[in-house]
Scaffold this active site. Structure first.
Site, mmCIF file in Angstrom:
data_model
loop_
_atom_site.group_PDB
_atom_site.id
_atom_site.type_symbol
_atom_site.label_atom_id
_atom_site.label_comp_id
_atom_site.label_asym_id
_atom_site.label_seq_id
_atom_site.Cartn_x
_atom_site.Cartn_y
_atom_site.Cartn_z
ATOM 1 N NE ARG A 1 0.340 1.554 4.253
ATOM 2 C CZ ARG A 1 1.841 2.384 4.083
ATOM 3 N NH1 ARG A 1 1.960 1.706 3.303
ATOM 4 N NH2 ARG A 1 2.500 2.501 5.003
ATOM 5 C CB VAL A 2 0.747 4.412 -1.478
ATOM 6 C CG1 VAL A 2 1.993 5.736 -1.732
ATOM 7 C CG2 VAL A 2 1.704 3.680 -2.785
ATOM 8 C CE LYS A 3 2.728 7.455 7.156
ATOM 9 N NZ LYS A 3 2.528 6.063 7.339
ATOM 10 N NE ARG B 1 1.390 12.081 15.577
ATOM 11 C CZ ARG B 1 2.000 10.609 15.132
ATOM 12 N NH1 ARG B 1 3.303 10.124 15.820
ATOM 13 N NH2 ARG B 1 1.443 9.467 14.034
ATOM 14 N NE ARG C 1 2.019 -4.703 7.482
ATOM 15 C CZ ARG C 1 1.245 -3.861 7.277
ATOM 16 N NH1 ARG C 1 -0.074 -4.190 7.403
ATOM 17 N NH2 ARG C 1 1.170 -2.975 7.373
ATOM 18 C CD GLU D 1 8.686 -0.186 7.607
ATOM 19 O OE1 GLU D 1 9.179 0.549 8.364
ATOM 20 O OE2 GLU D 1 7.429 -0.009 8.009
ATOM 21 C CG ASN E 1 -0.774 -9.939 8.938
ATOM 22 O OD1 ASN E 1 -0.713 -8.432 8.229
ATOM 23 N ND2 ASN E 1 -1.947 -10.377 7.620
ATOM 24 C CB ILE F 1 -6.989 -7.845 15.664
ATOM 25 C CG1 ILE F 1 -8.104 -8.750 14.406
ATOM 26 C CG2 ILE F 1 -7.675 -7.033 17.017
ATOM 27 C CD1 ILE F 1 -8.403 -10.612 15.044
#
Lengths: 192, 192, 192, 192
Positions: free
Chosen positions: D43-45, D56, D75, D137, D146, D151
């Site tokens: 996924r891309v953030k 932040r 992942r 990453e 996972n 969860i």
């Protein structure tokens, strides 16, 4: 208006139709038959393009799903002109959607020279809160017709959607030659 | 027997069901709702595995489509045990296939410890020569149940499909702990 | 010979190249630039077709990876003839593969009338036991050239790979007209 | 800032890495070897999540590509704990990217109970105007780890990214049990 939500059933319709029509091609191949379907593409109309139509045609946002028949659009390309009609026949025999309208721009080109067979269908999508009927447009054309339409679209887009008259004229004549070319292919093939 | 041809409608069924069930997840996300569907996988049973069943169960090749209900198989994974039943409810409400049978191995685990909710459906695939009804099995389970099933399958496969008794016993106890784990997750979640 | 194993690095090469070249198109679109890449296809040569070549050309099975340069094949279609050369330029500038050979059948058509720009590359695939260099052929052509090639291939295939002389002649003349058509498109476009 | 443009190389990196790592699994299968890779996601953030981090952590927009190492994230899930290290080994041996950093949260869980092996890489993407190095990453974890992470993420998200203390504590103890479960699986497997 939440556009992301609005597009969900249309995206789903396009995804399902692509998978279904590509599957037919696969079936022909496994059967050793020549497939009338060469390739299949699909797209959902962009938000910008819908908003432009709302303004130009004075559409009511609440009636978009009825007034725009091509928010979900799928294109089926064939090698030969006669295969366009084999695909149309295949679509008519399916029991997973209803055909609402057919327009034969293959034999009756638009003034621009554009050729394609247009079918408007009502496709039932299963949403999590029940079934929703979605309008979709299936365009069937030869790969040669698709070449012309791709180029015409690109040049028109670069001229702000309005082609200069002489360019439009030249493109119409290219469309005519394109169709003659397609017909000669059919003759060669029939002479086999 | 032409296996490639035989598999066409099953491959198509799996492809369509995956696309449809993944679409639901997308819809929940766009609606800002939490999706009971975490992910979806699918597979068509391998020729080797079907041939092995034909021999072991004395099946008739001409009746395969009736006697084997899981040639087309789709798996829906959920985060929480209670989501298994939300998915089952979603499947019951769909109008694009018929449910023929349901077996709840979530609340009533198999002796091995295996847990999953099994639904056998009859799915209409549009072939180029007309509609064909195909049996398919949808398994719904939590991602934790799926971990156990994946590992049990892998270890069993490495032992020629027959686990040594002590290993089988240990796996059953791992399955039980796994289910307790899942239930504690549900309690933590409910306490929110 | 284990063909399934043999094909793994070729399948992987085709998959990676398709994903990479389609990604370029996406990048042009996000930048609001017109993409020279219209669409990308790919295929691995079939076992039957390789075996036929082994016999016809007296190839040695152990040297297939060297003697057949198009086991992995990727095709890039452009709208305009001039875009073929923009794509060739793009390919030359990449640092993820080596170009071994270029052949310009766009400006120098084959006797059959066939036009395409062919590039043979050496592509490094990462296997689990290390890097493997794979030969692959990238063909770049306009969508119009692709129409002709698709039809010629289909008719030739139906005649057992050997076209009757008069049919071959007619197809060559269709190829020539096709190229004139492509050139007129470029003129119209340049006159903008 | 044009976010769509910003995301292009990251989307491309994730797409390429997924295709490459899934290809490895395919290769193991064709070789009849057991694959340490069970499945791969990426996924891309999201823009929202990046903007939240900018605020932040007082990040500078012009330095995002350096300061955020996980805009592109992939992942790799394994069946067994020991397979995590086989995958890490595989990644170290590849020549298509550079490893910048490794952090072993499998053997040294985070205080929350989170376990995963993190690898930061520098991946070269071929853009149309040249090569661009992108940080990405890769997280490697068992399918059981996972489940817990999925969860925990879901419950945390529903509590505005800040879990109530008692819930956090219960989740940590679920993570510990999860890891013991994983280790018993490895023991059963080793005893084969």
């Amino acid at each position: 208006m939440n556009w992301d939500q609005f597009f969900v059933p249309y995206e789903q319709t396009v995804t399902e139709l692509k998978v279904k029509l590509r599957g037919l091609r696969e079936q022909y191949e496994q059967d050793g038959e020549n497939s009338p379907i060469e390739f299949v593409t699909g797209r959902v109309k962009s938000q910008a393009s819908i908003e432009e139509k709302i303004i130009r045609r004075h559409l009511d946002e609440s009636r978009l799903a009825l007034d725009l028949q091509d928010i979900a659009g799928v294109r089926v390309m064939t090698k030969y002109v006669e295969d366009v009609y084999r695909v149309v026949e295949l679509l008519r025999e399916r029991s997973d959607f209803q055909i609402l309208e057919e327009r034969d721009y293959v034999m009756n080109a638009k003034p621009s020279g554009y050729r394609s067979y247009h079918i408007v269908i009502e496709y039932p999508v299963q949403m999590y809160h029940g079934e929703k009927k979605v309008l979709a447009e299936i365009q069937v054309r030869t790969i040669a017709m698709n070449v012309w339409a791709t180029i015409e679209h690109d040049l028109r887009y670069k001229h702000g959607n309005e082609l200069p008259a002489d360019m439009a004229e030249q493109l119409t004549s290219l469309a005519d030659e394109n169709f003659e070319w397609d017909q000669r292919v059919s003759e060669i093939r029939a002479a086999e």
